[in-house]
Design a protein around this motif. Structure first.
Motif, mmCIF file in Angstrom:
data_model
loop_
_atom_site.group_PDB
_atom_site.id
_atom_site.type_symbol
_atom_site.label_atom_id
_atom_site.label_comp_id
_atom_site.label_asym_id
_atom_site.label_seq_id
_atom_site.Cartn_x
_atom_site.Cartn_y
_atom_site.Cartn_z
ATOM 1 N N TRP A 54 0.945 -1.285 -0.068
ATOM 2 C CA TRP A 54 -0.173 0.047 -0.083
ATOM 3 C C TRP A 54 0.869 1.375 0.019
ATOM 4 C CZ3 TRP A 54 -4.008 1.994 -1.625
ATOM 5 C CH2 TRP A 54 -4.986 2.898 -1.117
ATOM 6 N N TYR A 55 1.957 1.259 0.805
ATOM 7 C CA TYR A 55 2.812 2.374 0.946
ATOM 8 C C TYR A 55 4.236 2.436 -0.135
ATOM 9 C CZ TYR A 55 0.265 3.655 4.989
ATOM 10 O OH TYR A 55 -0.801 3.927 5.826
ATOM 11 N N ASP A 56 4.239 1.272 -0.904
ATOM 12 C CA ASP A 56 5.228 1.005 -1.920
ATOM 13 C C ASP A 56 6.548 1.133 -1.197
ATOM 14 O OD1 ASP A 56 6.443 0.522 -4.354
ATOM 15 O OD2 ASP A 56 6.145 2.610 -4.910
ATOM 16 N N VAL A 57 6.889 0.547 -0.452
ATOM 17 C CA VAL A 57 8.120 0.437 0.432
ATOM 18 C C VAL A 57 8.520 -0.860 0.592
ATOM 19 C CG1 VAL A 57 7.534 2.403 1.706
ATOM 20 C CG2 VAL A 57 6.900 0.075 2.591
ATOM 21 N N GLU A 58 10.070 -0.870 0.811
ATOM 22 C CA GLU A 58 10.579 -2.122 0.862
ATOM 23 C C GLU A 58 10.870 -2.480 2.502
ATOM 24 O OE1 GLU A 58 15.155 -4.038 0.165
ATOM 25 O OE2 GLU A 58 14.609 -2.357 -0.579
ATOM 26 N N VAL A 59 10.658 -3.602 2.860
ATOM 27 C CA VAL A 59 10.739 -3.924 4.443
ATOM 28 C C VAL A 59 11.843 -4.715 4.402
ATOM 29 C CG1 VAL A 59 9.562 -5.012 6.276
ATOM 30 C CG2 VAL A 59 8.087 -3.931 4.619
ATOM 31 N N GLU A 60 12.713 -4.350 5.336
ATOM 32 C CA GLU A 60 14.017 -5.456 5.692
ATOM 33 C C GLU A 60 14.043 -5.658 7.205
ATOM 34 O OE1 GLU A 60 18.619 -4.077 6.200
ATOM 35 O OE2 GLU A 60 17.748 -3.855 4.302
ATOM 36 N N TYR A 61 14.271 -7.066 7.547
ATOM 37 C CA TYR A 61 14.165 -7.401 8.997
ATOM 38 C C TYR A 61 15.572 -7.619 9.152
ATOM 39 C CZ TYR A 61 9.171 -8.277 7.801
ATOM 40 O OH TYR A 61 8.115 -8.067 7.558
ATOM 41 N N VAL A 87 14.209 4.358 6.280
ATOM 42 C CA VAL A 87 15.461 4.993 5.478
ATOM 43 C C VAL A 87 15.082 5.200 4.128
ATOM 44 C CG1 VAL A 87 17.901 4.736 4.735
ATOM 45 C CG2 VAL A 87 17.170 3.933 7.121
ATOM 46 N N GLY A 88 14.736 6.510 3.583
ATOM 47 C CA GLY A 88 14.156 6.472 2.441
ATOM 48 C C GLY A 88 12.810 5.866 2.322
ATOM 49 N N ARG A 89 12.649 4.999 1.318
ATOM 50 C CA ARG A 89 11.498 4.187 1.134
ATOM 51 C C ARG A 89 11.821 2.701 1.707
ATOM 52 N NH1 ARG A 89 7.799 7.074 -1.109
ATOM 53 N NH2 ARG A 89 6.347 5.385 -0.940
ATOM 54 N N LYS A 90 12.697 2.569 2.710
ATOM 55 C CA LYS A 90 12.837 1.457 3.200
ATOM 56 C C LYS A 90 12.720 1.101 4.698
ATOM 57 C CE LYS A 90 16.632 -1.297 2.185
ATOM 58 N NZ LYS A 90 17.835 -1.687 2.420
ATOM 59 N N VAL A 91 11.690 0.068 5.154
ATOM 60 C CA VAL A 91 11.389 0.280 6.532
ATOM 61 C C VAL A 91 12.150 -0.892 7.126
ATOM 62 C CG1 VAL A 91 9.526 -0.243 8.187
ATOM 63 C CG2 VAL A 91 9.115 1.108 6.136
ATOM 64 N N ILE A 92 12.812 -0.555 8.040
ATOM 65 C CA ILE A 92 13.845 -1.535 8.705
ATOM 66 C C ILE A 92 13.292 -1.841 10.300
ATOM 67 C CG2 ILE A 92 16.169 -1.874 9.685
ATOM 68 C CD1 ILE A 92 17.080 -0.008 7.636
ATOM 69 N N ILE A 93 13.090 -3.250 10.401
ATOM 70 C CA ILE A 93 12.499 -3.631 11.676
ATOM 71 C C ILE A 93 13.699 -4.521 12.300
ATOM 72 C CG2 ILE A 93 10.849 -5.151 12.580
ATOM 73 C CD1 ILE A 93 8.770 -4.299 10.492
ATOM 74 N N TYR A 94 13.828 -4.096 13.506
ATOM 75 C CA TYR A 94 15.044 -5.054 13.998
ATOM 76 C C TYR A 94 14.849 -5.178 15.553
ATOM 77 C CZ TYR A 94 16.278 0.046 15.455
ATOM 78 O OH TYR A 94 16.086 1.173 15.928
ATOM 79 N N ASN A 95 15.530 -5.972 16.206
ATOM 80 C CA ASN A 95 15.600 -6.013 17.678
ATOM 81 C C ASN A 95 16.771 -5.496 18.206
ATOM 82 O OD1 ASN A 95 13.304 -7.900 17.911
ATOM 83 N ND2 ASN A 95 14.355 -9.739 17.243
#
Length: 391
Positions: A340-347, A383-391
């Protein structure tokens, strides 16, 4: 509890006269998403601000208490909250977000990299229409009114952004395709009156007019149909792994490749689902009939059709402008967010095993949506159009 009683409780809470049980009930009520806009409309603007600040402070206290207990309590599958006994598995305090925006204290929950602070906005009506001769029309750039005429069929774009096919005279049957990008959606009315909603990263190929004994369309992604009933002319929906046959009904089809299975949810009427072979031919002995309130799941890697009960509102929430989660895990949620938001997701690091229940409007900017992860102590950076999810 009716509207009048709820408003009385709000006033009591604001005056500091509510009991602990009443305060807990009020917070739980928000968490259960039973607060409607018509109730809010009866509150004065200053009352909303004060109430929002008080509720946010209450949530901050809960989060602080939970943080101190982390070293002594095992990690739970569910969102940890002192109200968990009252609100069952309802985990998203999404109703609070509308209030948090009233105060500076509600900002800054999701980190955004300093080098790129551009707001990531939600998707919008956006699609490309490909005509039979290969001509492509970017629909959100087209003016309202008639945008094309093909072999006796007029194509009109309405003022509310819907594409409507009008059959004037019977001519040569041509094929058109509508495709939405990531971050796009669109609505369509076929020449027989069938209504179609396309979610992000979806497509439908269809004839400009239905003149044969059956009506056939081919889809990818996620599409919702309200099929116009025509006796003697079934409506067939083909996707990569299945064929859906109906006469007149309402149903949702989710065929995204990145999901674990194709999901077809029936809202009314009845439909027949048949598995397709690798050449997209129906396998007659692998078929099921669906009744309203049921969902069919087909895995691309086997020849089974699983029927289970479904929550209709969950399946079509996207059409009505919401993300709606029902014990969904983090990756399932983020796949919807990414489209929906046209983003990349990184774990990075170990994935959270928490599950989420609740809803939030798809019209919010991405930072507002991601606040639900903060409430579950999941770190998020954009970061930009990247969503980074981390512990």
């Amino acid at each position: 509890m009716d509207k009048k009683d709820f408003l009385i409780l709000l006033r009591k809470y604001q005056k500091g006269k509510a009991s602990k049980e009443e305060v807990d009930f009020l917070i739980a009520y928000y968490q259960l998403f039973e607060l409607q806009d018509d109730v809010l409309a009866e509150m004065k603007e200053q009352e909303k601000i004060v109430l929002g600040m008080e509720i946010k402070r209450k949530v901050d206290e809960m989060l602080g208490a939970e943080e101190e207990a982390l070293d002594t309590k095992p990690k739970s599958l569910w969102f940890r909250s002192p109200l968990v006994g009252l609100v069952a598995a309802t985990l998203l305090c999404v109703a609070l977000f509308a209030y948090w925006r009233y105060t500076p204290e509600g900002k800054g929950q999701v980190q955004v990299a300093e080098q790129d602070t551009a707001i990531i906005r939600p998707g919008k009506d956006d699609a490309v229409l490909t005509l039979a001769d290969g001509t492509q029309l970017i629909l959100n750039n087209e003016a309202d009114g008639v945008i094309s005429q093909q072999s006796g069929v007029t194509i009109e774009k309405t003022a509310d952004g819907e594409l409507v096919y009008h059959m004037k005279t019977q001519g040569e049957v041509l094929e058109n395709t509508i495709q939405t990008p990531r971050g796009g959606q669109y609505r369509l009315v076929l020449s027989d009156g069938t209504k179609v909603w396309l979610n992000a990263a979806s497509s439908i190929r269809f004839p400009t007019a239905f003149v044969a004994n059956e009506r056939r369309v081919d889809i990818s992604g996620e599409v919702y149909f309200e099929v116009k009933r025509e006796h003697g002319r079934p409506f067939k929906v083909f996707s990569e792994n299945q064929m859906i046959e109906v006469l007149g009904t309402h149903f949702n089809v989710n065929t995204y490749r990145e999901e674990t299975s194709n999901k077809t949810t029936l809202l009314e009427g009845s439909i027949k689902i048949t598995k397709l072979d690798k050449d997209r031919n129906p396998i007659p002995h692998i078929s099921k009939l669906l009744q309203p309130g049921q969902q069919a799941l087909i895995s691309p890697v086997n020849n089974h059709i699983v029927i289970e009960s479904a929550q209709n509102e969950d399946a079509v929430a996207w059409k009505d402008g919401y993300f709606k989660f029902n014990r969904d895990d983090l990756q399932t949620i983020m796949r919807q967010v990414a489209r929906w938001y046209d983003v990349e997701v990184e774990y990075q690091g170990e994935l959270s095993r928490d599950q989420f229940v609740g809803e939030i409007k798809r019209g919010e900017n991405i930072e507002e949506v991601l606040r639900i992860l903060k409430l579950n102590r999941i770190n998020v950076t954009i970061v930009g159009r990247k969503v980074i999810i981390y512990n």
